[in-house]
Design a protein around this motif. Sequence first.
Motif, short mmCIF file in Angstrom:
data_model
loop_
_atom_site.label_atom_id
_atom_site.label_comp_id
_atom_site.label_asym_id
_atom_site.label_seq_id
_atom_site.Cartn_x
_atom_site.Cartn_y
_atom_site.Cartn_z
N ASN A 108 -2.64 -2.98 11.60
CA ASN A 108 -1.73 -4.10 11.11
C ASN A 108 -0.27 -4.06 11.33
N LYS A 109 0.14 -2.89 11.20
CA LYS A 109 1.62 -2.89 11.29
C LYS A 109 2.36 -2.37 12.53
N THR A 110 1.32 -1.69 13.66
CA THR A 110 1.78 -1.43 14.97
C THR A 110 1.23 -2.57 15.76
N TYR A 111 -0.06 -2.87 15.82
CA TYR A 111 -0.52 -3.73 16.62
C TYR A 111 -0.70 -5.23 16.32
N MET A 113 -2.60 -6.78 14.21
CA MET A 113 -3.83 -7.27 14.03
C MET A 113 -4.18 -7.83 12.28
N LYS A 114 -4.82 -8.67 12.16
CA LYS A 114 -4.77 -9.44 10.87
C LYS A 114 -6.14 -8.62 10.07
N SER A 137 0.55 -6.42 -5.66
CA SER A 137 0.38 -7.11 -4.24
C SER A 137 -0.77 -6.53 -3.57
N SER A 138 -0.95 -6.89 -2.31
CA SER A 138 -1.99 -6.50 -1.59
C SER A 138 -3.58 -6.41 -2.27
N VAL A 139 -3.79 -7.52 -2.94
CA VAL A 139 -4.99 -7.61 -3.51
C VAL A 139 -6.24 -8.26 -2.68
N ALA A 140 -5.86 -8.44 -1.73
CA ALA A 140 -7.07 -9.23 -0.74
C ALA A 140 -7.27 -10.47 -1.22
N LYS A 141 -8.50 -10.61 -1.47
CA LYS A 141 -9.36 -11.70 -2.46
C LYS A 141 -9.39 -11.51 -3.85
#
Length: 221
Positions: A108-111, A113-114, A137-141
């Motif tokens: 996620n943070k380096t490359y 990607m979602k 936060s970061s609860v996805a769905k």
Amino acid sequence: KGAIWYQGCSNAERAHQYQDLMRLLIDDWRQLWGYDFPFYITQLANYTKRQTEPCESSWAELREAQAMAAQVVPDTGMAVTIDIGEADDIHPRNKQDVGKRLALQAMNKTYGMKVICDGPVYEGYEVDGNVIRIHFSSVAKGLVANGDKLEGFTIAGADHKFHWADAKIVGDCVEVSCKDVPRPLAVRYAWANNPLGNLYNTAGLPASPFRTDAWPGVTCK
């Protein structure tokens, strides 16, 4: 390309200092290598005999210091491993899931990607009568309990004594209450060396332990 870091148990009695040490180490390594490479921290796993009553915990404070360092130092992240440790092994054998969660950070943070790389992250709280509402936060769905009901939440009032609490998911929040604490002031989650705790997001990643208070020398019940 980057660094991953899995250490902290020997610093557990100096958790407040650890946040500064972690930041200084990252800054120093980046200066020595000559560029600001990504740095991913593994938060300490659960360890020692399972705590069955609310308690103080040096390991919980160290995990908090790790999380705070990851929040304030640029180009860093943290893999939560509170659910894959072993009570009787300070070096738990399950390294595969540790690697997978660190890989999600890098993906996620380096490359770029979602992919979801973090479990639920404590964002803040509000008191509503006899309930404390915790925002994430970061609860996805969505937030989920890995089990029949949420576990691992404690709550305290003005006497600073923590009690086991009832907790329920309401949207992207968790509402926490206890009949023995009619006027609550603070909540803690998974606050122990080897805590209860089963809050996840729909991506299957666990919430990091947290507390809403900063009380020194509190008592537990």
